[in-house]
Scaffold this motif. Structure first.
Motif, PDB file in Angstrom:
ATOM      1  N   UNK A  88       0.850  -1.194   0.000  1.00 37.51           N
ATOM      2  CA  UNK A  88       0.000   0.000   0.000  1.00 37.51           C
ATOM      3  C   UNK A  88       0.887   1.245   0.000  1.00 37.51           C
ATOM      4  N   UNK A  89       0.244   2.395  -0.128  1.00 43.32           N
ATOM      5  CA  UNK A  89       0.991   3.646   0.008  1.00 43.32           C
ATOM      6  C   UNK A  89       1.027   4.028   1.494  1.00 43.32           C
ATOM      7  N   UNK A  90       1.561   5.196   1.775  1.00 47.59           N
ATOM      8  CA  UNK A  90       1.724   5.620   3.169  1.00 47.59           C
ATOM      9  C   UNK A  90       0.521   6.372   3.717  1.00 47.59           C
TER      10      UNK A  90
ATOM     11  N   UNK B  24       7.743  -1.287   1.847  1.00 44.91           N
ATOM     12  CA  UNK B  24       8.571  -1.494   0.654  1.00 44.91           C
ATOM     13  C   UNK B  24       7.927  -0.712  -0.489  1.00 44.91           C
ATOM     14  N   UNK B  25       8.208   0.583  -0.534  1.00 39.63           N
ATOM     15  CA  UNK B  25       7.575   1.467  -1.506  1.00 39.63           C
ATOM     16  C   UNK B  25       8.169   1.271  -2.893  1.00 39.63           C
ATOM     17  N   UNK B  26       7.306   1.291  -3.863  1.00 45.23           N
ATOM     18  CA  UNK B  26       7.755   1.203  -5.260  1.00 45.23           C
ATOM     19  C   UNK B  26       8.308   2.541  -5.750  1.00 45.23           C
ATOM     20  N   UNK B  27       7.777   3.647  -5.206  1.00 45.66           N
ATOM     21  CA  UNK B  27       8.267   4.989  -5.533  1.00 45.66           C
ATOM     22  C   UNK B  27       8.663   5.633  -4.207  1.00 45.66           C
ATOM     23  N   UNK B  28       9.894   5.417  -3.760  1.00 42.90           N
ATOM     24  CA  UNK B  28      10.292   5.945  -2.434  1.00 42.90           C
ATOM     25  C   UNK B  28      10.233   7.465  -2.329  1.00 42.90           C
TER      26      UNK B  28
ATOM     27  N   UNK C 293       5.921   8.724  -1.211  1.00 44.19           N
ATOM     28  CA  UNK C 293       5.282   7.620  -0.491  1.00 44.19           C
ATOM     29  C   UNK C 293       3.783   7.539  -0.696  1.00 44.19           C
ATOM     30  N   UNK C 294       3.121   8.648  -1.010  1.00 44.57           N
ATOM     31  CA  UNK C 294       1.677   8.630  -1.172  1.00 44.57           C
ATOM     32  C   UNK C 294       1.246   8.456  -2.626  1.00 44.57           C
TER      33      UNK C 294
END
Length: 359
Positions: A273-275, A320-324, A327-328
């Motif tokens: 998920x996102x943050x 484990x973000x795909x786009x660090x 985050x959102x």
């Protein structure tokens, strides 16, 4: 003419004698009785053959036809069947009348026999000749043994040669095992690359999934073949805040199931998920990510993937973000389906490039 008084009366007596011919005779009865007797004897013989064993039948045969005509009975006991019946256990036949060969004393030689047989041949003398090839080889081996004169140095050299040969064999076995592992890893890598290319092509060619090709990432990683279904702005894979997949997500997962059917590797599913905090009481992004991963597992099972192939189904939330950098961002919401490697030594691959993703 009138008969005179006193004349005698003539009486005629007729006798009928019945002959013995035809079916009224009694000869057929004798023949029928003989036939019935013969049939009774035949059936009695058949019953005896069926009710007795091979040993009992042999005893009966020896009693009625003894092998020794001079003896009163082949049983040696003077009783029929050797004193036993057909229901007794054991051998019915006795070997009293059988011929037995026994070893006796050496025969005595007579004087009338040929005297040439008694002549003894003169002893022959043996002469020692030069050693042959076999003797020479045996002596060489004996000299090389430890403890023999002159064999210490040769024995030490032989032991050293044996140690070197054993070391070479061990190295060869190790190299062979490494080569086998490398070959298995190479074949698995080639199979994964082929499955990835076929999946990208199927997604592009299928009208139901062509417009979502940009949201499918297919790449080869050290863990295996990883397929990620990624959200985009305005094009989510699941209903917001729930684990209910839409029709486009179902179509994509059916395509992934076809790719999984081409490989025997175990499958691991991870939800992300996102943050953005989850808006709900008693729930968080951990539950949401795990529920979406489990929903993907159910869709794969419905598409024909065996349930035994799933190694793990987990939720990673926003860890484990795909786009660090963002985050959102919607791209952080995704489901990763990884077909794990079977080989012990996976090949390291470079970071995925733009060409690794389906377009």
């Amino acid at each position: 003419m009138a008969r005179k008084k006193g004349d005698g009366v003539t009486i005629v007596v007729k006798k009928y004698e019945e002959g013995g011919g035809g079916h009224h005779g009694g000869a057929w009865k004798v023949a029928y009785a003989d036939f019935v007797t013969a049939m009774m004897a035949f059936f009695l013989l058949m019953w005896l053959l069926n009710a007795t064993t091979e040993e009992q039948r042999r005893g009966l045969a020896d009693y009625f036809a003894p092998s020794n005509a001079l003896s009163s009975g082949s049983s040696g006991m003077g009783q029929p069947f050797g004193g036993t019946t057909m229901n007794s256990v054991g051998q019915m036949a006795r070997d009293a009348g059988a011929i037995r060969a026994e070893r006796g004393h050496n025969p005595t030689r007579l004087d009338i026999e040929d005297e040439s047989d008694e002549l003894e041949q003169p002893p022959t003398s043996s002469r020692q000749g030069p050693p042959g090839e076999a003797e020479e080889a045996q002596r060489t081996v004996a000299m090389a043994q430890p403890g023999q004169p002159g064999g210490g140095r040769q024995g030490a050299g032989r032991d050293q040669g044996a140690a070197q040969a054993a070391a070479r064999d061990s190295d060869a076995a190790r190299l062979t095992d490494m080569a086998l592992r490398a070959e298995l890893a190479r074949r698995e890598q080639a199979a994964m690359e082929q499955a990835a290319d076929q999946l990208r092509e199927e997604i592009r060619q299928n009208p139901a999934t062509a417009e979502m090709a940009q949201q499918v990432s297919v790449e080869i990683t050290p863990e295996g073949l990883r397929i990620q279904l990624i959200d985009a702005d305005g094009q989510a894979m699941f209903t917001s805040g729930s684990a209910q997949p839409n029709d486009r997500t179902r179509a994509l997962i059916r395509a992934v199931a076809l790719a999984a059917a081409r490989l025997p590797n175990p499958i691991q599913i991870t939800g992300h998920t996102d943050s953005v905090p989850f808006r709900g009481e008693g729930r968080s992004n951990w539950e949401l990510s795990a529920e979406r991963a489990n929903a993907a597992r159910r869709l794969l099972t419905e598409a024909g993937v065996a349930d035994q192939r799933f190694r793990a189904v987990t939720g990673a939330a926003d860890r484990d973000l795909h786009i660090p950098d963002n985050p959102q961002a919607a791209g952080n919401r995704r489901v990763a389906i990884t077909m794990l490697r079977l080989s012990d030594a996976p090949r390291a691959t470079p970071a995925p490039t733009a060409g690794d993703r389906a377009r």
